[in-house]
Design a protein around this motif. Structure first.
Motif, mmCIF file in Angstrom:
data_model
loop_
_atom_site.group_PDB
_atom_site.id
_atom_site.type_symbol
_atom_site.label_atom_id
_atom_site.label_comp_id
_atom_site.label_asym_id
_atom_site.label_seq_id
_atom_site.Cartn_x
_atom_site.Cartn_y
_atom_site.Cartn_z
ATOM 1 N N THR A 204 -7.498 97.952 49.161
ATOM 2 C CA THR A 204 -7.567 97.244 50.450
ATOM 3 C C THR A 204 -8.910 97.434 51.166
ATOM 4 N N ARG A 205 -9.893 98.001 50.492
ATOM 5 C CA ARG A 205 -11.174 98.281 51.149
ATOM 6 C C ARG A 205 -12.087 97.055 51.175
ATOM 7 N N GLU A 206 -12.698 96.837 52.325
ATOM 8 C CA GLU A 206 -13.693 95.768 52.475
ATOM 9 C C GLU A 206 -15.073 96.380 52.227
ATOM 10 N N THR A 207 -15.281 96.768 51.006
ATOM 11 C CA THR A 207 -16.452 97.563 50.625
ATOM 12 C C THR A 207 -17.766 96.865 50.923
ATOM 13 N N TRP A 208 -17.775 95.546 50.827
ATOM 14 C CA TRP A 208 -19.033 94.809 51.056
ATOM 15 C C TRP A 208 -19.589 95.071 52.453
ATOM 16 N N LYS A 209 -18.722 95.308 53.426
ATOM 17 C CA LYS A 209 -19.184 95.556 54.796
ATOM 18 C C LYS A 209 -19.991 96.843 54.866
ATOM 19 N N HIS A 210 -19.574 97.848 54.107
ATOM 20 C CA HIS A 210 -20.304 99.120 54.089
ATOM 21 C C HIS A 210 -21.654 98.965 53.393
ATOM 22 N N ALA A 213 -24.060 97.234 55.632
ATOM 23 C CA ALA A 213 -24.472 98.042 56.789
ATOM 24 C C ALA A 213 -25.264 99.289 56.394
ATOM 25 N N ALA A 214 -25.507 99.479 55.099
ATOM 26 C CA ALA A 214 -26.112 100.724 54.618
ATOM 27 C C ALA A 214 -27.612 100.819 54.884
ATOM 28 N N GLY A 215 -28.254 99.708 55.232
ATOM 29 C CA GLY A 215 -29.667 99.763 55.593
ATOM 30 C C GLY A 215 -30.633 99.591 54.435
ATOM 31 N N PHE A 216 -30.209 98.955 53.356
ATOM 32 C CA PHE A 216 -31.130 98.669 52.264
ATOM 33 C C PHE A 216 -32.130 97.600 52.703
ATOM 34 N N SER A 217 -33.323 97.645 52.120
ATOM 35 C CA SER A 217 -34.364 96.679 52.517
ATOM 36 C C SER A 217 -34.067 95.283 51.988
ATOM 37 N N GLU A 218 -33.350 95.222 50.859
ATOM 38 C CA GLU A 218 -32.998 93.931 50.265
ATOM 39 C C GLU A 218 -31.634 94.055 49.600
ATOM 40 N N LEU A 219 -30.809 93.051 49.750
ATOM 41 C CA LEU A 219 -29.463 93.091 49.188
ATOM 42 C C LEU A 219 -29.130 91.765 48.511
ATOM 43 N N LYS A 220 -28.723 91.855 47.257
ATOM 44 C CA LYS A 220 -28.245 90.681 46.519
ATOM 45 C C LYS A 220 -26.793 90.947 46.143
ATOM 46 N N LEU A 221 -25.887 90.356 46.903
ATOM 47 C CA LEU A 221 -24.448 90.610 46.741
ATOM 48 C C LEU A 221 -23.698 89.302 46.604
ATOM 49 N N ARG A 222 -22.833 89.225 45.605
ATOM 50 C CA ARG A 222 -21.995 88.040 45.409
ATOM 51 C C ARG A 222 -20.523 88.436 45.388
ATOM 52 N N HIS A 223 -19.688 87.560 45.949
ATOM 53 C CA HIS A 223 -18.242 87.705 45.828
ATOM 54 C C HIS A 223 -17.794 86.847 44.655
ATOM 55 N N ILE A 224 -17.016 87.434 43.750
ATOM 56 C CA ILE A 224 -16.516 86.675 42.610
ATOM 57 C C ILE A 224 -15.012 86.913 42.458
ATOM 58 N N GLU A 225 -14.366 86.015 41.758
ATOM 59 C CA GLU A 225 -12.962 86.178 41.403
ATOM 60 C C GLU A 225 -12.915 86.544 39.923
ATOM 61 N N ALA A 226 -12.692 87.806 39.637
ATOM 62 C CA ALA A 226 -12.637 88.259 38.246
ATOM 63 C C ALA A 226 -11.294 87.863 37.624
ATOM 64 N N PRO A 227 -11.258 87.629 36.310
ATOM 65 C CA PRO A 227 -10.034 87.167 35.659
ATOM 66 C C PRO A 227 -9.023 88.289 35.393
ATOM 67 N N PHE A 228 -8.556 88.897 36.476
ATOM 68 C CA PHE A 228 -7.577 89.975 36.372
ATOM 69 C C PHE A 228 -6.365 89.648 37.231
ATOM 70 N N MET A 229 -5.393 90.563 37.244
ATOM 71 C CA MET A 229 -4.230 90.402 38.101
ATOM 72 C C MET A 229 -4.663 90.387 39.564
ATOM 73 N N PHE A 230 -3.820 89.823 40.428
ATOM 74 C CA PHE A 230 -4.169 89.589 41.830
ATOM 75 C C PHE A 230 -4.622 90.843 42.572
ATOM 76 N N MET A 231 -4.123 92.018 42.182
ATOM 77 C CA MET A 231 -4.452 93.251 42.902
ATOM 78 C C MET A 231 -5.946 93.574 42.848
ATOM 79 N N VAL A 232 -6.583 93.244 41.735
ATOM 80 C CA VAL A 232 -8.002 93.592 41.572
ATOM 81 C C VAL A 232 -8.853 92.367 41.223
ATOM 82 N N LYS A 233 -8.375 91.206 41.574
ATOM 83 C CA LYS A 233 -9.106 89.970 41.270
ATOM 84 C C LYS A 233 -10.393 89.824 42.095
#
Length: 242
Positions: A204-210, A213-233
């Protein structure tokens, strides 16, 4: 849906009462001896499914090598060494994990990936890597780990501390699903049981928010839907530069 989720979560919590008790009296530590064997089998399947995203992500690793130097990678929560096959030849790897029982499976992965140089295995949590010097690492790798550390912001502060200027933090993490979805509902309902089965994992963690907010100079982050069961998709994948 919110009220129903609260009721269902309470029911699951009640059903997990024996597990809560086992954890409270310290007997859960026994499970940590056997968890590496369980994770070893899970990891093999995960790598087959996520092979292409991992290859694409880790293809950028050599960009962070110092001119004429040897790329130094530190992996937080290295587990069974699932990422070793994706690391570039000749790099130096430092492995950390709070569970010392992973060493047996780590040795197996090291033998299968002799294109790497292994410096050492450190038994430590992501929040406290005091044995690693400041600004001594080119790349920190963290996959499916921030879901189970006790303090995500502190772990990211440690990442910032040990990375050299211009170094990078590579990550792949499963995260909380969007609110008001059934995936979000079931993540919260089954979280109490999931925590024990997966050794402290919190879906249930919204890890992307952390990370944002971590203060990196550059961030390349994508949200994807991995082909797994709904709990960890829902996953996030990318890298951040110090």
């Amino acid at each position: 849906m919110s009220f129903l989720m609260t009721i269902c979560t309470l029911v699951v919590n009640v059903l997990c009462s024996p597990l809560h008790l086992i954890h409270a009296v310290g007997l859960y530590q026994i499970y940590k001896r056997f968890f590496p064997s369980y994770l070893y089998r899970i990891t093999e399947g995960y790598n087959k499914i996520m092979c292409d995203p991992k290859k694409e992500l880790f293809r950028s690793l050599p960009e962070f090598n110092k001119p004429g130097g040897q790329l130094t990678i530190l992996e937080i929560g290295c587990g069974t060494g699932a990422n070793f096959e994706f690391f570039p030849p000749g790099c130096k790897v430092i492995c950390t994990d709070p569970n010392r029982h992973f060493q047996r499976y780590l040795k197996k992965s090291m033998d299968q990936n002799d294109h790497l140089t292994y410096e050492r295995f450190v038994v430590s949590s992501g929040e406290d890597m005091g044995s690693v010097e400041d600004e001594s690492i080119d790349v920190v790798v963290c996959t499916l780990v921030l879901c189970s550390v006790n303090d995500v912001p502190q772990t990211l502060r440690e990442v910032q501390r040990i990375l050299r200027p211009g170094g990078a933090f590579f990550f792949i993490e499963h995260v909380a699903a969007k609110a008001s979805t059934w995936a979000h509902f079931f993540q919260h309902v089954f979280q109490p049981a999931w925590y024990y089965v997966l050794d402290g994992c919190e879906v249930t963690r919204e890890t992307w928010k952390h990370v944002e907010a971590a203060g990196f100079s550059e961030l390349k982050l994508r949200h994807i839907e991995a082909p797994f069961m709904f709990m960890v998709k829902p996953h996030i994948i990318g890298y951040a530069i110090k």
